[in-house]
Enzyme design. Structure first.
Site, short mmCIF file in Angstrom:
data_model
loop_
_atom_site.label_atom_id
_atom_site.label_comp_id
_atom_site.label_asym_id
_atom_site.label_seq_id
_atom_site.Cartn_x
_atom_site.Cartn_y
_atom_site.Cartn_z
N ASP A 73 33.55 38.98 32.01
CA ASP A 73 32.45 39.18 32.95
C ASP A 73 30.66 38.43 32.05
O ASP A 73 31.25 38.33 30.92
CB ASP A 73 31.97 40.37 33.28
CG ASP A 73 31.46 40.47 35.32
OD1 ASP A 73 31.71 39.21 35.63
OD2 ASP A 73 31.36 41.46 35.98
N ASP A 87 29.54 36.70 43.20
CA ASP A 87 30.69 37.61 44.17
C ASP A 87 30.76 37.34 45.22
O ASP A 87 29.78 37.23 45.99
CB ASP A 87 30.19 38.66 43.76
CG ASP A 87 30.70 39.12 42.07
OD1 ASP A 87 30.69 38.72 41.06
OD2 ASP A 87 29.73 40.59 41.51
N ALA A 101 26.73 26.89 33.29
CA ALA A 101 26.59 25.90 31.66
C ALA A 101 28.40 25.01 31.90
O ALA A 101 28.71 24.78 31.50
CB ALA A 101 27.40 26.63 30.66
N GLY A 135 30.45 30.37 37.47
CA GLY A 135 30.03 29.04 37.19
C GLY A 135 28.84 28.00 36.62
O GLY A 135 28.81 26.63 36.60
#
Ligand SMILES: *[C@@H]1O[C@H](CO)[C@@H](O)[C@H](O)[C@H]1NC(C)=O
Ligand SMILES: *[C@@H]1O[C@H](CO)[C@@H](O)[C@H](O)[C@H]1NC(C)=O
Ligand SMILES: *[C@@H]1O[C@H](CO)[C@@H](O)[C@H](O)[C@H]1NC(C)=O
Ligand SMILES: *[C@@H]1O[C@H](CO)[C@@H](O)[C@H](O)[C@H]1NC(C)=O
Ligand SMILES: *[C@@H]1O[C@H](CO)[C@@H](O)[C@H](O)[C@H]1NC(C)=O
Ligand SMILES: *[C@@H]1O[C@H](CO)[C@@H](O)[C@H](O)[C@H]1NC(C)=O
Ligand SMILES: *[C@@H]1O[C@H](CO)[C@@H](O)[C@H](O)[C@H]1NC(C)=O
Ligand SMILES: *[C@@H]1O[C@H](CO)[C@@H](O)[C@H](O)[C@H]1NC(C)=O
Length: 450
Positions: free
Chosen positions: A153, A251, A233, A231
């Site tokens: 994460d 999420d 960079a 998503g």
């Protein structure tokens, strides 16, 4: 839209940048399994996972390919965090009385695999120990415990690790920005535009994810690597060089549209996927987040659309619902053989793509009405998906001239992916009534070949 070429000969070769697994197999196709977060959040313990393992077998889900049992956040000891001598992350011995290795051993006895969760920051999203700066010791622990999958994460990134340029798709307000524009969201600092042609593999996000990738590769275990970087960079540009999948958006939440707290309904996610579906192929794929099929107040039709389109996008198919007492109609959706076969095709790695938006003109950014008409090829024919984003039953017409995989002059045998039944032979077009928020899913095989 442009004709899509199918190069079967290339399909078996890993892209040159791909993170090839040590066993030459893990991560080639989208992962399938179960994860604790959507249903349990932090209320987990070993019993939950062992019972899920048994249920994957007894419900017939393992036989369909669902083989990962994934522990999400909150598995470690929040107070102690790390052993002050070895630096090793410490499991919560109340939730996992015999340690994580014991859970892994038991899951392996069932012929299943165990996944775990970590974070490329100082703490996880739930405030448990993060792995930034501890990648090697944590990867080693995971390997020693017999872990097969890591969801990694992106919370609690310290200021020294913030990217110089911002690229956060969730904060786009009016649609995908121009390449040189990285829009900030409400309450954020001014957008910081990356220079044209900026190489995102020089970003700190890349380094954070790559460091764990290297640490996993340095262990003697094949660990599927699921990069949960939302998503940021431009991970879709480099994610297959560091891992096997990458989250594309924030999420998910079990609502059709809109947002709930920081989480997103199905339509906003699908809207983003309507634009960003080109980077998925063997060994690396966009992850549109874990399944909410069976959760919240999603109707059966909404759950069907969710499953069909996540399968079509070749997203990992990670079940996120309670398996105890699961309704047969939900098991039926999750067990759809035609859709799973599309997702897990051995010869075609690309995701389905939209060929027409429907309600709005093509390429309209709209978080209630994403692209409705999608198609893709599999080794079993052409697949077409027609989503009904409206609140009423409509007739959906599949015009063969519009579908890149079809030829308007040819005849096709049409199979309904929901029932597996043959609907007949059609030329030119196929039409069907589609209920509110349902998805027509068909497979077409040239007549004479079926
Ligand atoms: C394990 O977690 C489940 C789900 O939260 C809960 O129902 C059960 O009581 C817990 N069992 C133990 C032994 O803690
Ligand atoms: C290390 O942790 C143990 C508990 O696991 C504690 O008793 C001990 O005082 C700690 N040592 C140091 C130097 O912090
Ligand atoms: C981005 O590029 C477009 C055209 O390529 C240009 O018109 C615009 O001014 C640029 N924006 C920024 C922030 O550089
Ligand atoms: C990997 O296995 C080799 C050979 O068995 C061994 O020498 C090496 O120490 C192992 N590395 C790790 C990180 O366990
Ligand atoms: C996806 O690929 C198609 C065909 O190569 C191209 O026309 C389109 O611009 C690409 N889309 C994105 C978002 O990169
Ligand atoms: C489902 O609907 C009920 C009643 O409207 C609501 O209270 C509940 O929050 C909803 N559940 C979810 C997960 O949205
Ligand atoms: C989304 O599309 C619908 C249908 O065209 C339209 O009514 C709505 O205003 C659009 N939403 C936004 C935010 O543009
Ligand atoms: C569909 O109906 C719901 C209420 O049931 C409403 O919130 C939503 O805006 C409607 N969507 C469209 C596209 O009309």
């Amino acid at each position: 839209m442009a004709t899509r070429l199918l190069s079967l000969s290339l399909a078996f070769l890993a892209p040159s940048l791909a993170l090839v697994s040590k066993d030459g197999r893990t991560g080639r196709l989208p992962a399938m399994g179960w994860n604790s977060w959507n249903e349990y959040e932090c209320a987990i313990n070993e019993t939950v996972f062992l019972e899920v393992g048994e249920l994957l077998l007894s419900l017939g889900l393992k036989d369909l390919g669902y083989n990962y049992v994934n522990i999400d956040d909150c598995w470690s000891d929040k107070a102690y965090q790390r052993d002050n001598v070895t630096g090793k992350i410490r499991p919560d011995y109340i939730k996992f009385p015999k340690g994580v290795k014991h859970t892994a051993d038991e899951i392996h006895k069932l012929g299943l695999k165990l996944g775990i969760y970590g974070d490329a920051g100082t703490t996880t999203c739930g405030g448990y120990a993060g792995s930034l700066g501890h990648e090697e010791v944590d990867a080693k622990s995971f390997a020693e415990w017999g872990i097969d999958y890591l969801k990694y994460d992106n919370c609690a990134v310290p200021s020294t690790w913030i990217d110089s340029y911002r690229y956060w798709p969730e904060n786009w307000l009016g649609g995908p920005p121009a390449e040189n524009q990285t829009a900030g969201g409400p309450g954020e600092a001014e957008p910081i535009a990356a220079p044209a042609g900026y190489d995102w593999t020089t970003s700190k996000t890349f380094t954070r994810y790559k460091t764990m990738s290297n640490a996993l590769l340095a262990t003697n275990r094949t660990i599927e690597y699921s990069q949960c970087a939302w998503g940021h960079a431009h991970i879709e540009e480099w994610g297959s060089s560091t891992g096997h999948s990458w989250r594309m958006w924030g999420d998910i939440y079990p609502v059709w549209e809109g947002t709930v707290k920081w989480s997103w309904g199905l339509m906003p996610i699908l809207n983003h996927a309507s634009f960003w579906n080109n980077d998925t192929n063997f060994w690396g794929r966009g992850d549109w987040d874990m399944l909410e099929v069976g959760n919240g107040n999603l109707t059966i039709e909404e759950s069907r659309s969710h499953f069909a389109l996540w399968a079509a996008l070749k997203s990992p198919l990670i079940i996120g619902t309670r398996l105890h007492g699961i309704k047969p109609e939900i098991v039926k959706i999750l067990s759809n053989k035609d859709l799973i076969a599309f997702n897990q095709d051995l010869l075609v790695g690309e995701a389905a793509k939209p060929y027409k938006w429907g309600v709005n003109p093509d390429f309209t950014w709209n978080q209630s009405h994403p692209a409705e008409y999608w198609s893709g090829r599999s080794s079993r024919g052409a697949h077409v998906f027609a989503l009904n984003t409206l609140n009423k039953t409509v007739t959906k017409i599949i015009d063969f001239a519009e579908v890149p995989e079809l030829n308007k002059k040819k005849k096709y045998v049409v199979f309904d992916s929901w029932t597996g039944k043959k609907k007949g032979t059609f030329k030119g077009r196929y039409k069907a009534r589609v209920a509110r928020h349902d998805t027509l899913a068909i497979r077409l095989v040239e007549a004479g070949c079926a």
